[in-house]
Design a protein around this motif. Structure first.
Motif, PDB file in Angstrom:
ATOM      1  N   HIS A  11       0.434  14.473 -27.860  1.00  0.00           N
ATOM      2  CA  HIS A  11       0.888  15.676 -28.502  1.00  0.00           C
ATOM      3  C   HIS A  11      -0.267  16.969 -27.906  1.00  0.00           C
ATOM      4  O   HIS A  11      -0.161  18.102 -28.137  1.00  0.00           O
ATOM      5  N   SER A  12      -1.306  16.453 -26.974  1.00  0.00           N
ATOM      6  CA  SER A  12      -2.459  17.490 -26.674  1.00  0.00           C
ATOM      7  C   SER A  12      -1.809  18.368 -25.790  1.00  0.00           C
ATOM      8  O   SER A  12      -0.701  18.069 -25.075  1.00  0.00           O
ATOM      9  N   TYR A  13      -2.458  19.467 -25.574  1.00  0.00           N
ATOM     10  CA  TYR A  13      -2.287  20.452 -24.602  1.00  0.00           C
ATOM     11  C   TYR A  13      -2.029  19.832 -23.333  1.00  0.00           C
ATOM     12  O   TYR A  13      -1.114  20.280 -22.474  1.00  0.00           O
ATOM     13  N   PRO A  14      -2.885  18.873 -22.756  1.00  0.00           N
ATOM     14  CA  PRO A  14      -2.611  18.365 -21.289  1.00  0.00           C
ATOM     15  C   PRO A  14      -1.490  17.785 -21.305  1.00  0.00           C
ATOM     16  O   PRO A  14      -0.537  17.984 -20.120  1.00  0.00           O
ATOM     17  N   TYR A  15      -1.043  17.022 -22.021  1.00  0.00           N
ATOM     18  CA  TYR A  15       0.336  16.279 -22.057  1.00  0.00           C
ATOM     19  C   TYR A  15       1.429  17.060 -22.131  1.00  0.00           C
ATOM     20  O   TYR A  15       2.482  16.992 -21.436  1.00  0.00           O
ATOM     21  N   ASN A  16       1.426  18.125 -23.088  1.00  0.00           N
ATOM     22  CA  ASN A  16       2.436  19.208 -23.245  1.00  0.00           C
ATOM     23  C   ASN A  16       2.620  20.058 -21.841  1.00  0.00           C
ATOM     24  O   ASN A  16       3.795  20.210 -21.526  1.00  0.00           O
ATOM     25  N   LEU A  17       1.542  20.315 -21.385  1.00  0.00           N
ATOM     26  CA  LEU A  17       1.499  21.090 -19.995  1.00  0.00           C
ATOM     27  C   LEU A  17       2.041  20.053 -18.853  1.00  0.00           C
ATOM     28  O   LEU A  17       3.030  20.729 -18.246  1.00  0.00           O
ATOM     29  N   GLU A  28       6.043  19.950 -19.260  1.00  0.00           N
ATOM     30  CA  GLU A  28       6.485  21.127 -18.957  1.00  0.00           C
ATOM     31  C   GLU A  28       6.713  21.484 -17.550  1.00  0.00           C
ATOM     32  O   GLU A  28       7.693  21.856 -17.092  1.00  0.00           O
TER      33      GLU A  28
END
Length: 68
Positions: free
Chosen positions: A6-12, A15
């Motif tokens: 759920h870290s930013y790179p995976y969220n990005l 998306e």
């Protein structure tokens, strides 16, 4: 500390893949069929329920015309 899934790179990444699919006018089932995967595969990576491994990601990028 946030779980790596759920870290930013995976969220990005999730998306960006969802946005690109929609830009192409594809439904999740369309992408799943092109990947020869069950329909549930696409929402899992788009909703951060699962991250694709390197080979799966390359295949998804190709299906979404995001690789050169």
């Amino acid at each position: 500390m946030a779980h790596p899934l759920h870290s930013y790179p995976y969220n990005l990444l999730a998306e960006l893949l969802a946005v690109r699919r929609k830009e192409l006018g594809l439904l999740q089932i369309d992408v799943a069929e092109r990947l020869n995967r069950p329909q549930s595969f696409v929402p899992k990576y788009e909703n951060i329920g699962r991250r694709p491994d390197a080979i799966e990601l390359i295949t998804v990028l190709k299906v979404l015309d995001m690789s050169s």
